[in-house]
Design a protein around this motif. Structure first.
Motif, short mmCIF file in Angstrom:
data_model
loop_
_atom_site.label_atom_id
_atom_site.label_comp_id
_atom_site.label_asym_id
_atom_site.label_seq_id
_atom_site.Cartn_x
_atom_site.Cartn_y
_atom_site.Cartn_z
N LEU A 38 -17.56 22.57 -7.93
CA LEU A 38 -18.26 23.84 -8.13
C LEU A 38 -19.28 24.08 -7.01
O LEU A 38 -19.41 25.20 -6.51
CB LEU A 38 -18.96 23.83 -9.49
CG LEU A 38 -19.54 25.17 -9.95
CD1 LEU A 38 -18.46 26.22 -10.05
CD2 LEU A 38 -20.27 24.99 -11.27
N ALA A 39 -19.96 23.03 -6.60
CA ALA A 39 -20.93 23.15 -5.50
C ALA A 39 -20.24 23.55 -4.21
O ALA A 39 -20.72 24.39 -3.44
CB ALA A 39 -21.69 21.84 -5.32
N GLU A 40 -19.08 22.95 -3.94
CA GLU A 40 -18.32 23.30 -2.74
C GLU A 40 -17.86 24.75 -2.80
O GLU A 40 -17.82 25.44 -1.78
CB GLU A 40 -17.12 22.38 -2.57
CG GLU A 40 -17.49 20.98 -2.09
CD GLU A 40 -16.27 20.11 -1.84
OE1 GLU A 40 -15.23 20.66 -1.43
OE2 GLU A 40 -16.36 18.89 -2.06
N ALA A 41 -17.50 25.21 -4.00
CA ALA A 41 -17.10 26.61 -4.15
C ALA A 41 -18.26 27.55 -3.85
O ALA A 41 -18.09 28.59 -3.21
CB ALA A 41 -16.58 26.84 -5.57
N TRP A 42 -19.48 27.18 -4.29
CA TRP A 42 -20.67 27.98 -3.98
C TRP A 42 -20.91 28.02 -2.47
O TRP A 42 -21.23 29.06 -1.91
CB TRP A 42 -21.89 27.42 -4.70
CG TRP A 42 -22.06 27.95 -6.09
CD1 TRP A 42 -21.88 27.28 -7.26
CD2 TRP A 42 -22.46 29.28 -6.44
NE1 TRP A 42 -22.12 28.11 -8.33
CE2 TRP A 42 -22.48 29.35 -7.86
CE3 TRP A 42 -22.77 30.41 -5.72
CZ2 TRP A 42 -22.82 30.50 -8.54
CZ3 TRP A 42 -23.11 31.57 -6.41
CH2 TRP A 42 -23.13 31.59 -7.81
N VAL A 43 -20.77 26.88 -1.83
CA VAL A 43 -20.96 26.81 -0.37
C VAL A 43 -19.94 27.70 0.33
O VAL A 43 -20.26 28.44 1.26
CB VAL A 43 -20.86 25.35 0.12
CG1 VAL A 43 -20.82 25.30 1.65
CG2 VAL A 43 -22.03 24.54 -0.40
N ALA A 44 -18.68 27.63 -0.12
CA ALA A 44 -17.63 28.45 0.48
C ALA A 44 -17.92 29.93 0.28
O ALA A 44 -17.73 30.74 1.20
CB ALA A 44 -16.28 28.09 -0.13
N LEU A 45 -18.39 30.30 -0.91
CA LEU A 45 -18.69 31.71 -1.18
C LEU A 45 -19.83 32.21 -0.30
O LEU A 45 -19.75 33.30 0.29
CB LEU A 45 -19.06 31.89 -2.65
CG LEU A 45 -19.43 33.31 -3.07
CD1 LEU A 45 -18.25 34.26 -2.85
CD2 LEU A 45 -19.89 33.35 -4.52
N MET A 46 -20.88 31.41 -0.18
CA MET A 46 -22.01 31.81 0.67
C MET A 46 -21.58 31.93 2.13
O MET A 46 -21.99 32.86 2.84
CB MET A 46 -23.15 30.81 0.52
CG MET A 46 -23.88 30.92 -0.81
SD MET A 46 -25.37 29.90 -0.90
CE MET A 46 -24.66 28.26 -0.90
#
Length: 201
Positions: free
Chosen positions: A21-29
């Protein structure tokens, strides 16, 4: 593309970990920054460059003058790379000793570059000077200045994109290393008892 693929981790999955989930947030940002911040950065840099270059264009066109010079004698050939803004077909190839009248009315005498193939005494040619008659390069034109500004803006946008992607990769790399370190610590705790009777394995 890696930033976009990271968004796939948003999907509902019972195996999805907190780090996913954290990696997904990083990718989105990263995707938002690439889609918004990079073009804005490019536009701001391009606009600033355009403003500065167009001011230079106006200043150069105001202070540089095209005057007529007269050949006194030929001084020989010169290298072609004298004026980088002139196309090879129009470059000056001969150095001559010449006389000319400055915009302020004073008479000038000295070496100059002439776009004459075989200059002879008395031949006339045009050259750019400052108000005091000192030889200078031709003034920058507006289309060329705009081209330079566009290139500056494009380069800034590409640089911003590269920095965002590099930051995303560095962040994910640190997260993966932290995850592996956690796994190593968990394995170190469980390893000595792995497979022994009575340990619940």
């Amino acid at each position: 593309m890696r930033a976009i693929s990271g968004l796939w981790r948003w999907r509902h999955n019972p195996l999805c970990r907190t780090t996913d989930l954290a990696e997904a947030w990083v990718a989105l940002m990263a995707l938002v920054l690439i889609a918004v911040a990079a073009p804005v950065t490019g536009w701001l840099v391009g606009a600033a460059a355009q403003h500065s270059l167009q001011r230079s264009v106006r200043e150069q066109q105001r202070t540089r003058h095209l005057v007529t010079a007269t050949v006194v004698r030929d001084l020989g050939e010169v290298p072609r790379e004298t004026d980088p803004d002139v196309s090879p077909a129009r470059e000056t190839h001969r150095r001559v000793l010449a006389d000319w009248t400055a915009p302020d009315g004073s008479h000038r005498h000295g070496p100059a570059l002439a776009d004459l193939k075989s200059p002879r005494t008395g031949d006339r040619f045009r050259l750019w000077t400052d108000p005091q008659g000192r030889i200078t390069t031709r003034p920058l034109d507006s289309p060329t200045a705009t081209t330079h500004a566009v290139l500056a803006g494009t380069g800034a946008a590409l640089l911003a994109t590269g920095l965002v992607e590099a930051a995303r990769r560095l962040t994910v790399w640190r997260m993966v290393r932290s995850r592996y370190a956690g796994w190593d610590q968990a394995w170190d705790r469980a390893g000595p008892d792995w497979g022994k009777a009575g340990t619940g394995s």
